[in-house]
Scaffold this motif. Sequence first.
Motif, short mmCIF file in Angstrom:
data_model
loop_
_atom_site.label_atom_id
_atom_site.label_comp_id
_atom_site.label_asym_id
_atom_site.label_seq_id
_atom_site.Cartn_x
_atom_site.Cartn_y
_atom_site.Cartn_z
N GLU A 53 8.58 1.90 6.99
CA GLU A 53 7.85 2.71 5.99
C GLU A 53 8.82 3.41 5.06
O GLU A 53 8.62 3.43 3.84
N HIS A 81 0.29 -0.16 13.44
CA HIS A 81 -0.50 1.02 13.82
C HIS A 81 -1.40 0.74 15.01
O HIS A 81 -1.56 1.58 15.88
N HIS A 132 8.98 1.20 13.11
CA HIS A 132 7.87 1.31 12.16
C HIS A 132 8.20 2.34 11.07
O HIS A 132 7.97 2.08 9.88
N TYR A 188 -0.59 4.05 2.09
CA TYR A 188 -0.31 2.63 1.87
C TYR A 188 -1.00 2.12 0.59
O TYR A 188 -0.34 1.49 -0.24
N GLU A 210 -2.12 7.41 6.47
CA GLU A 210 -1.32 6.37 5.81
C GLU A 210 -2.19 5.18 5.41
O GLU A 210 -2.06 4.64 4.32
FE FE2 Z 1 2.79 4.53 10.00
#
Ligand code: FE2
Length: 155
Positions: free
Chosen positions: A48, A93, A44, A134, A129
């Motif tokens: 990102e 998440h 993950h 995001y 995030e």
């Molecule tokens: Fe994350």
Amino acid sequence: MELKVPQTLRFEHLELREQLYALTKEDNDLGAAARAVMELFYMHAIKEEERVLPALQVLPQLAEGQIADSMKSLEDIAADLKGGLYEELFEDHRTLVTALREISKAALVLGRKGEVKFVDRFILHAQMEEEILYPAAKVAAEYFLLLMQCKEREG
Ligand SMILES: [Fe+2]
Ligand SMILES: [Fe+2]
């Protein structure tokens, strides 16, 4: 020039990774739960750091309405986010938080308050995030495309 993850965010990931890594070494339920989280977090965080967060490096310039050729990779980021990556991050998440709660459970049984706090901080990172990073990355990438279009129209 490639865009890079802002140093503050890189540092935050590094810190989480280091603390998590230390827990994976434990030979108990907490260690097992930490290893499960590590497996999820590893992929993950790469996602990102390679495909989303670099957009934020040029947020200050974009806020001033400045664009440059070095920002070209924002086109890929915008396309990726629109093409399902954005939803994928939220899905990651959900899985991560479920796995993190297992660390909390094991930590509570062992009376390890520090580790319960660590999980809380980790979950807060994910929330931050979702609420800020995001959307900010998406806005930065989309705004770049918009500024490019304006520039082309002006010729
Ligand atoms: Fe994350
Ligand atoms: Fe993250």
